[in-house]
Design a protein around this motif. Structure first.
Motif, mmCIF file in Angstrom:
data_model
loop_
_atom_site.group_PDB
_atom_site.id
_atom_site.type_symbol
_atom_site.label_atom_id
_atom_site.label_comp_id
_atom_site.label_asym_id
_atom_site.label_seq_id
_atom_site.Cartn_x
_atom_site.Cartn_y
_atom_site.Cartn_z
ATOM 1 N N ILE A 1 21.689 45.855 -71.167
ATOM 2 C CA ILE A 1 23.081 46.235 -71.319
ATOM 3 C C ILE A 1 23.160 47.738 -71.524
ATOM 4 O O ILE A 1 22.397 48.318 -72.290
ATOM 5 C CB ILE A 1 23.740 45.466 -72.497
ATOM 6 C CG1 ILE A 1 25.230 45.769 -72.568
ATOM 7 C CG2 ILE A 1 23.033 45.746 -73.814
ATOM 8 C CD1 ILE A 1 25.990 44.819 -73.501
ATOM 9 N N GLY B 1 28.478 48.743 -71.565
ATOM 10 C CA GLY B 1 28.618 47.297 -71.548
ATOM 11 C C GLY B 1 28.267 46.622 -70.241
ATOM 12 O O GLY B 1 28.446 45.399 -70.107
ATOM 13 N N THR C 1 26.019 44.785 -67.737
ATOM 14 C CA THR C 1 24.867 43.908 -67.995
ATOM 15 C C THR C 1 24.125 43.559 -66.716
ATOM 16 O O THR C 1 24.671 43.607 -65.610
ATOM 17 C CB THR C 1 25.318 42.613 -68.675
ATOM 18 O OG1 THR C 1 26.281 41.955 -67.832
ATOM 19 C CG2 THR C 1 25.948 42.886 -70.028
ATOM 20 N N SER D 1 24.781 41.067 -75.463
ATOM 21 C CA SER D 1 25.927 41.806 -75.974
ATOM 22 C C SER D 1 25.439 42.783 -77.025
ATOM 23 O O SER D 1 24.292 42.708 -77.475
ATOM 24 C CB SER D 1 26.977 40.858 -76.552
ATOM 25 O OG SER D 1 26.443 40.128 -77.637
#
Length: 118
Positions: A51, A55, A57, A70
């Motif tokens: 990640i 943000g 991924t 996360s």
């Protein structure tokens, strides 16, 4: 010095779930790319998920749709939610960090063991 401490591993039956946590300290990791690697006995280490600071991924094909990475920048913590676990997910999971995509990952921790029984 980078410090990454993993937790949350354990023994779970196939189809179950676990959430791994990685507490980072020693630097401000908010701008870092964070990742989770795993290594099973006799196998090469595999990058499972990563990640970016924004943000974005990325996942290994073997875990797409089942794992979610996360991060909580305020807590300097990265998570790996693992659902629909399979016996082949059994491995030691390591948290990793790198400043940019041009750097190698640092993997300073001892990892956390995940064992999935059939």
């Amino acid at each position: 010095q980078v410090q990454l401490v993993e937790s949350g591993g354990g023994l779970v039956q196939a189809g179950g779930s676990l959430r791994l946590s990685c507490a980072a300290s020693g630097r401000t990791f908010s701008s870092y790319i964070m990742g989770w690697f795993r290594q099973a006995p006799g196998k090469q280490r595999e990058l499972v998920a990563s990640i970016t600071s924004r943000g974005a991924t990325n996942y290994a094909d073997s875990v797409k749709g089942r794992f979610t990475i996360s991060r909580d920048k305020d807590k300097n913590t990265v998570y790996l939610q693992m659902n629909s676990l399979k016996p082949e997910d059994t491995a030691v999971y390591h948290c990793a960090a790198r400043p940019t995509a041009y750097d190698n990952y640092e993997i300073p921790g001892q990892g956390t063991q995940v064992t999935v029984s059939s």
